[in-house]
Scaffold this motif. Structure first.
Motif, PDB file in Angstrom:
ATOM      1  N   ASP A 116       0.833  -1.199   0.000  1.00  0.00           N
ATOM      2  CA  ASP A 116       0.000   0.000   0.000  1.00  0.00           C
ATOM      3  C   ASP A 116       0.874   1.258   0.000  1.00  0.00           C
ATOM      4  O   ASP A 116       0.576   2.247  -0.682  1.00  0.00           O
ATOM      5  N   VAL A 118       3.948   1.438  -1.240  1.00  0.00           N
ATOM      6  CA  VAL A 118       4.531   1.569  -2.576  1.00  0.00           C
ATOM      7  C   VAL A 118       3.509   2.133  -3.555  1.00  0.00           C
ATOM      8  O   VAL A 118       3.810   3.003  -4.378  1.00  0.00           O
ATOM      9  N   VAL A 119       2.257   1.641  -3.458  1.00  0.00           N
ATOM     10  CA  VAL A 119       1.193   2.142  -4.336  1.00  0.00           C
ATOM     11  C   VAL A 119       0.956   3.631  -4.088  1.00  0.00           C
ATOM     12  O   VAL A 119       0.845   4.433  -5.028  1.00  0.00           O
ATOM     13  N   LYS A 120       0.887   3.999  -2.796  1.00  0.00           N
ATOM     14  CA  LYS A 120       0.672   5.408  -2.473  1.00  0.00           C
ATOM     15  C   LYS A 120       1.826   6.269  -2.975  1.00  0.00           C
ATOM     16  O   LYS A 120       1.629   7.387  -3.448  1.00  0.00           O
ATOM     17  N   TYR A 121       3.060   5.727  -2.866  1.00  0.00           N
ATOM     18  CA  TYR A 121       4.202   6.486  -3.373  1.00  0.00           C
ATOM     19  C   TYR A 121       4.088   6.682  -4.885  1.00  0.00           C
ATOM     20  O   TYR A 121       4.349   7.770  -5.398  1.00  0.00           O
ATOM     21  N   HIS A 122       3.701   5.590  -5.582  1.00  0.00           N
ATOM     22  CA  HIS A 122       3.538   5.715  -7.037  1.00  0.00           C
ATOM     23  C   HIS A 122       2.408   6.687  -7.386  1.00  0.00           C
ATOM     24  O   HIS A 122       2.510   7.448  -8.358  1.00  0.00           O
ATOM     25  N   GLU A 123       1.336   6.646  -6.592  1.00  0.00           N
ATOM     26  CA  GLU A 123       0.257   7.615  -6.810  1.00  0.00           C
ATOM     27  C   GLU A 123       0.756   9.037  -6.558  1.00  0.00           C
ATOM     28  O   GLU A 123       0.403   9.981  -7.279  1.00  0.00           O
ATOM     29  N   VAL A 125       3.895  10.015  -6.918  1.00  0.00           N
ATOM     30  CA  VAL A 125       4.727  10.352  -8.083  1.00  0.00           C
ATOM     31  C   VAL A 125       3.853  10.707  -9.275  1.00  0.00           C
ATOM     32  O   VAL A 125       4.128  11.660 -10.025  1.00  0.00           O
ATOM     33  N   ASN A 126       2.752   9.947  -9.442  1.00  0.00           N
ATOM     34  CA  ASN A 126       1.840  10.214 -10.556  1.00  0.00           C
ATOM     35  C   ASN A 126       1.243  11.611 -10.445  1.00  0.00           C
ATOM     36  O   ASN A 126       1.177  12.360 -11.431  1.00  0.00           O
ATOM     37  N   ARG A 127       0.807  11.967  -9.209  1.00  0.00           N
ATOM     38  CA  ARG A 127       0.252  13.309  -9.014  1.00  0.00           C
ATOM     39  C   ARG A 127       1.306  14.383  -9.276  1.00  0.00           C
ATOM     40  O   ARG A 127       1.023  15.413  -9.897  1.00  0.00           O
ATOM     41  N   CYS A 128       2.514  14.123  -8.793  1.00  0.00           N
ATOM     42  CA  CYS A 128       3.594  15.095  -9.022  1.00  0.00           C
ATOM     43  C   CYS A 128       3.895  15.233 -10.503  1.00  0.00           C
ATOM     44  O   CYS A 128       4.133  16.346 -11.004  1.00  0.00           O
TER      45      CYS A 128
END
Length: 272
Positions: A116, A118-123, A125-128
């Protein structure tokens, strides 16, 4: 999970009972060759059964599959010939597995939390990245606006310069036209002055050409008057001689042009 724990407990109990029986039998059979517990732990539990297991003869691939999936295919085949220590290692592995199973919920929760995260980090990064892309678009648009504004400014400067050149050229043209007009007027004035001067000169020339013919006539008239007055004073008012015409007065114009009248005048003047 409970069945596996029960199996491990039962297996451990059976192993302890087996070890106890061996110890009891060693006391009862004192006539036999004595063996230590270490020797018994390293002695196969049922060596006579080794080689008699036929379970995998008809399907030997099952032994390999059990090895691949659980690592127990060879264990089942060689179990009768295994020593208690080797079997105890199996029990140790089972205890390790039970420990793993007991902690699986916590490990699973940790894995879930990790995944979760890692997913939140990718999310994140996606938002950034999305914000960055939006920012890049704004920056590019701003840069383009500045570029277009600069181009527009340069265009306006060129237009102003061209308009200025046109106005300067128009002013120069107007000045040149005014100067040309003034020069034209001056030339025309000079031409008129020259023409008038020429006409005046021609008039003076004509007058100069006619004066020599007119002056003798005037002079002759004066001289005739004087001659008449002289004769009048000489002969008196009753004598016809006083009123007789003089030669110069009776002379024709053609003779005056030929010099006859002029000669008479000069003769008359000489006689006064």
């Amino acid at each position: 999970m409970t069945d596996k724990k029960t199996f491990a407990s039962a297996f451990a109990s059976a192993l302890a009972k087996y070890r106890g029986n061996n110890q009891n039998s060693s006391v009862a059979d004192s006539d036999r060759i004595p063996q230590t517990s270490t020797d018994r732990a390293n002695t196969p539990i049922a060596p006579s059964v080794t080689g008699l297991i036929k379970s995998f003869d008809s399907s030997p691939e099952m032994q390999g599959l059990l090895n691949n999936y659980f690592g127990i295919g060879d264990f089942l085949t060689t179990l009768p010939g295994m020593t208690p220590n080797e079997i105890a290692q199996m029990a140790d592995q089972l205890d390790q597995l039970n420990f793993l199973l007991d902690n699986l919920p916590a490990i699973e929760q940790n894995l879930r939390s990790y995944i979760d995260g890692v997913v939140k980090y990718h999310e994140f990064v996606n938002r950034c990245v999305k914000e960055g892309v939006g920012g890049m678009k704004k920056i590019d648009q701003s840069t383009m606006d500045v570029f277009l504004s600069h181009k527009g400014y340069l265009g306006e400067q060129k237009k102003l310069a061209a308009s200025g050149r046109t106005q300067v050229a128009q002013i120069d043209n107007d000045v040149s036209s005014h100067i040309d007009l003034q020069e034209h007027k001056l030339q025309e004035a000079l031409k008129r002055a020259a023409k008038k001067l020429k006409a005046d000169k021609e008039k003076e020339t004509r007058l100069a050409e006619t004066e020599p013919n007119e002056k003798p006539v005037e002079m002759i008239a004066v001289l005739d008057t004087r001659a008449r007055l002289r004769r009048l004073m000489q002969y008196g008012t009753t004598s016809p001689k006083a009123f007789a015409p003089t030669k110069s007065a009776a002379a024709p114009v053609g003779e005056m042009k030929n010099g006859t009248a002029a000669n008479s005048v000069f003769e008359f003047l000489q006689g006064l």
